[in-house]
Design a protein around this motif. Sequence first.
Motif, PDB file in Angstrom:
ATOM      1  N   LEU A 216       0.838  -1.193   0.000  1.00 46.17           N
ATOM      2  CA  LEU A 216       0.000   0.000   0.000  1.00 46.17           C
ATOM      3  C   LEU A 216       0.875   1.245   0.000  1.00 46.17           C
ATOM      4  O   LEU A 216       2.020   1.213   0.473  1.00 46.17           O
ATOM      5  CB  LEU A 216      -0.912   0.011   1.236  1.00 46.17           C
ATOM      6  N   PRO A 217       0.368   2.366  -0.523  1.00 43.29           N
ATOM      7  CA  PRO A 217       1.175   3.592  -0.543  1.00 43.29           C
ATOM      8  C   PRO A 217       1.494   4.066   0.872  1.00 43.29           C
ATOM      9  O   PRO A 217       0.729   3.806   1.807  1.00 43.29           O
ATOM     10  CB  PRO A 217       0.272   4.597  -1.270  1.00 43.29           C
ATOM     11  N   PRO A 218       2.614   4.753   1.058  1.00 41.20           N
ATOM     12  CA  PRO A 218       2.978   5.244   2.405  1.00 41.20           C
ATOM     13  C   PRO A 218       1.945   6.252   2.916  1.00 41.20           C
ATOM     14  O   PRO A 218       1.260   6.912   2.143  1.00 41.20           O
ATOM     15  CB  PRO A 218       4.334   5.898   2.187  1.00 41.20           C
TER      16      PRO A 218
ATOM     17  N   LEU B  44      -4.523  -0.059   7.960  1.00 42.14           N
ATOM     18  CA  LEU B  44      -5.088  -1.311   8.479  1.00 42.14           C
ATOM     19  C   LEU B  44      -4.734  -2.492   7.573  1.00 42.14           C
ATOM     20  O   LEU B  44      -4.442  -3.587   8.048  1.00 42.14           O
ATOM     21  CB  LEU B  44      -6.614  -1.179   8.601  1.00 42.14           C
ATOM     22  N   GLY B  45      -4.727  -2.252   6.255  1.00 42.50           N
ATOM     23  CA  GLY B  45      -4.417  -3.321   5.307  1.00 42.50           C
ATOM     24  C   GLY B  45      -2.984  -3.797   5.359  1.00 42.50           C
ATOM     25  O   GLY B  45      -2.657  -4.846   4.806  1.00 42.50           O
ATOM     26  N   GLU B  46      -2.065  -3.021   6.022  1.00 44.79           N
ATOM     27  CA  GLU B  46      -0.667  -3.423   6.144  1.00 44.79           C
ATOM     28  C   GLU B  46      -0.465  -4.456   7.241  1.00 44.79           C
ATOM     29  O   GLU B  46       0.484  -5.245   7.194  1.00 44.79           O
ATOM     30  CB  GLU B  46       0.215  -2.206   6.433  1.00 44.79           C
ATOM     31  N   ILE B  47      -1.328  -4.428   8.248  1.00 46.02           N
ATOM     32  CA  ILE B  47      -1.111  -5.326   9.398  1.00 46.02           C
ATOM     33  C   ILE B  47      -2.172  -6.417   9.494  1.00 46.02           C
ATOM     34  O   ILE B  47      -2.240  -7.141  10.483  1.00 46.02           O
ATOM     35  CB  ILE B  47      -1.090  -4.524  10.712  1.00 46.02           C
ATOM     36  N   SER B  48      -3.024  -6.524   8.477  1.00 40.63           N
ATOM     37  CA  SER B  48      -4.100  -7.517   8.548  1.00 40.63           C
ATOM     38  C   SER B  48      -4.538  -7.944   7.158  1.00 40.63           C
ATOM     39  O   SER B  48      -4.264  -7.269   6.159  1.00 40.63           O
ATOM     40  CB  SER B  48      -5.304  -6.944   9.301  1.00 40.63           C
ATOM     41  N   GLU B  49      -5.212  -9.053   7.123  1.00 42.20           N
ATOM     42  CA  GLU B  49      -5.918  -9.485   5.917  1.00 42.20           C
ATOM     43  C   GLU B  49      -7.394  -9.168   6.138  1.00 42.20           C
ATOM     44  O   GLU B  49      -7.927  -9.444   7.218  1.00 42.20           O
ATOM     45  CB  GLU B  49      -5.724 -10.988   5.712  1.00 42.20           C
TER      46      GLU B  49
END
Length: 467
Positions: free
Chosen positions: A224-226, A244-249
């Motif tokens: 995902l973009p920073p 949220l999408g960086e640390i979860s599915e």
Amino acid sequence: MNWEIARISDVCEVIMGQSPPSNYYNTEKKGLPFYQGKLEFGDISPTTRKWCSKPLKIAQKNDILLSVRAPVGPTNICQETACIGRGLAAIRYFFNDAYKFVFYYLRSIESQLANIGTGSTFSAISKSQISNLQIPIPPLPEQRRIVAKIEELFTRLDAGVEALKKIKTQLKRYRQAVLKYAFEGKLTQQWREAHKEELEPASVLLERIKEQRKKEAKGKFKELPPVDTSELPELPEGWLWTRLGEISEIIMGQSPPSSTYNENENGLPFYQGKLEFGNFYPTPRKWCSSPKKIAEKGDVLISVRAPVGPTNICPERSCIGRGLASIRILGGIKTLFILYLMRAFEQKIANQGTGTTFNAIKVDQLKNIEIPLSPLNEQDRILEEVERRFSIADNLEKIVEQSLKQSERLRQSILKRAFEGKLVPQDPTDEPASVLLERIKSNRQLKTKKVKYQKEKGLCQKRQTNG
């Protein structure tokens, strides 16, 4: 005591409601206010939502409105001439200035009225059943004293209830404040200073999660973009803003065909939306034998359709419908940490929802929600601090709830004593209730004769005109 037992029909006129054709209803205030049933009831008087231009049955000011169909028993006081539908009856006391005596009596027997209701489709009570209800009748001056005393005691009780409700509101705000401070790092500020040498920065945790996802994605990982932090609050050292999408599915729910739902616990528990949510865990009402989308035990369930934002924890492997999404947390982050984090940002998440028919949020919007991430070992301390404070608030709320229930029991106790003749002193100089009942009977007979005479007179005049 100078009391007597009478039937409602001995001292009141009972008017059963009748709903006019729907084409006579309107919301433009044409005609009389139209009350259909319990849905319009307030604490004491109903709120007008519709009007009727051609009423069939009419209630007058100070009539007691009784809900006679699903549910049976609740009461309100009519504040003006109004049309009443078949869900209501109007009970008109012979002594209009003492109508509240009957009102409070009916409130004292509300649960009994509910038990009288019959019907295979829904509970209802008939005119005959209402008319034959027994009511204790004290002397008229005593009725007025009873009403005055009830209202004096209820006013004090209401003030206490209002104070308790304010405490509940304050506790809700307190919990939100706790969550806000938790995810700003304020609850763990001193602990963080004392343990700064032991803390692994959140950036290291995030990189570890990314590596794990890259391995599992087998070349299909899309980063995902920073996060643009220029307008976001500053975080403590070692924390960072991520998505949220960086640390979860994130798994969006999908409702299977209704033919696969059942209430026999066949298949997986099936959660459709916020309606099944509890404080922390949902309660299944249905099961699904052919699930489309599955949430695993420990996933955070989030409501994604009307309303957007509320969360619960999935207690076991379950089927989720389109009203929910499942947040499957990675990197060893605890479920409860993410649950509290999502609750801290609930309003922000709700504001991202869109839709003309109802509010909803899409998977990409969920993935891009910006959240603060703390070091993993600090997360445990955050949970301890939140739960310690929440435990105090929960105990206070239990006391408030017990006090509210106690106030309702006290309200019923006041009514019980009132209609047992124990609330106010009797006055031996009051006219006995037996004389009062005889006077009502005589006046009603006189009224009946007068109505009969008027009808016969009108009939004679009509014959003379036609002759």
